[in-house]
Design an enzyme around this catalytic site. Structure first.
Site, PDB file in Angstrom:
ATOM      1  N   HIS A  53       0.840  -1.197   0.000  1.00 35.79           N
ATOM      2  CA  HIS A  53       0.000   0.000   0.000  1.00 35.79           C
ATOM      3  C   HIS A  53       0.881   1.256   0.000  1.00 35.79           C
ATOM      4  CE1 HIS A  53       0.559  -0.636   4.450  1.00 35.79           C
ATOM      5  NE2 HIS A  53       0.844   0.631   4.354  1.00 35.79           N
TER       6      HIS A  53
HETATM    7  P1  TYD Z   1      -1.580  -2.600   7.633  1.00 37.17           P
HETATM    8  O1  TYD Z   1      -1.178  -1.154   7.672  1.00 37.17           O
HETATM    9  O2  TYD Z   1      -2.259  -3.087   6.391  1.00 37.17           O
HETATM   10  O3  TYD Z   1      -0.300  -3.525   7.893  1.00 37.17           O
HETATM   11  P2  TYD Z   1       1.037  -3.768   7.019  1.00 37.17           P
HETATM   12  O4  TYD Z   1       1.386  -2.500   6.335  1.00 37.17           O
HETATM   13  O5  TYD Z   1       2.023  -4.176   8.026  1.00 37.17           O
HETATM   14  O6  TYD Z   1       0.809  -4.876   6.084  1.00 37.17           O
HETATM   15  O7  TYD Z   1      -2.462  -2.904   8.915  1.00 37.17           O
HETATM   16  C1  TYD Z   1      -2.921  -4.188   9.249  1.00 37.17           C
HETATM   17  C2  TYD Z   1      -4.208  -4.040  10.047  1.00 37.17           C
HETATM   18  O8  TYD Z   1      -3.975  -3.350  11.270  1.00 37.17           O
HETATM   19  C3  TYD Z   1      -5.286  -3.263   9.305  1.00 37.17           C
HETATM   20  O9  TYD Z   1      -6.544  -3.887   9.601  1.00 37.17           O
HETATM   21  C4  TYD Z   1      -5.253  -1.907   9.926  1.00 37.17           C
HETATM   22  C5  TYD Z   1      -4.810  -2.189  11.358  1.00 37.17           C
HETATM   23  N1  TYD Z   1      -4.022  -1.099  11.954  1.00 37.17           N
HETATM   24  C6  TYD Z   1      -4.537  -0.389  13.035  1.00 37.17           C
HETATM   25  O10 TYD Z   1      -5.675  -0.641  13.499  1.00 37.17           O
HETATM   26  N2  TYD Z   1      -3.761   0.590  13.608  1.00 37.17           N
HETATM   27  C7  TYD Z   1      -2.520   0.896  13.143  1.00 37.17           C
HETATM   28  O11 TYD Z   1      -1.852   1.809  13.697  1.00 37.17           O
HETATM   29  C8  TYD Z   1      -2.018   0.163  12.002  1.00 37.17           C
HETATM   30  C9  TYD Z   1      -0.657   0.460  11.433  1.00 37.17           C
HETATM   31  C10 TYD Z   1      -2.802  -0.819  11.443  1.00 37.17           C
END
Ligand code: TYD
Length: 139
Positions: A53
């Site tokens: 992303h």
């Molecule tokens: P995501 O940002 O997609 O993780 P990565 O970049 O590591 O693959 O986040 C994973 C899940 O966690 C998504 O459902 C959003 C949630 N999340 C929060 O609730 N708070 C946060 O601060 C972050 C970074 C993610």
């Protein structure tokens, strides 16, 4: 337009003595923004991938505070892969940079220093949408 050239590694201070090592990062100093949130990735299974992303506004510094992993950054035109494997080194990622994280070691812990509170609306999770937004910033 956001550019790979604006992504860079930050050498953080490291204090060593016979008791071990200590590193630190100060908001608006070593980290080039005010830190509003921290989060961390850990227990990533073998072959696991994260990221996939970009963010419209959020800026981040990532630090491998344990183990190591790779991250490919993409500005819509150019890509660069970094290895994060030093506890006293951060990677600054500005807004509008797509990231793919992979090759996590079993003991990898990625600490993320973030410029904003969590906001799902700030995410761009579709690569084609990212490309179109990234290129629209050019004009
Ligand atoms: P995501 O940002 O997609 O993780 P990565 O970049 O590591 O693959 O986040 C994973 C899940 O966690 C998504 O459902 C959003 C949630 N999340 C929060 O609730 N708070 C946060 O601060 C972050 C970074 C993610």
């Amino acid at each position: 337009m956001a550019s790979i050239e604006n992504c860079y590694l930050i050498d953080l201070p490291k204090k060593d003595d016979i008791r071990g090592s200590l590193s630190f990062a100060e908001s608006c100093n070593h980290v080039p923004f005010a830190i509003d949130r921290i989060y961390y990735l850990y227990d990533i299974p073998k072959g696991g991938e994260r990221g996939a992303h970009a963010h419209k506004v959020l800026e981040q510094v990532m630090i491998a505070i344990s183990g190591h992993f790779k991250i490919t950054l993409d500005d819509g035109d150019k890509r660069e892969t970094f290895v994060l494997d030093k506890k006293n080194q951060g990677l600054f990622i500005p807004k509008m940079i797509w990231r793919d994280m992979f090759n996590f070691s079993r003991d990898a812990v990625c600490l993320v220093l973030a410029s904003e509170y969590f906001d799902e609306k700030d995410y761009i999770r579709d690569y084609d949408e990212f490309l179109s937004l990234a290129h629209s910033y050019e004009s």
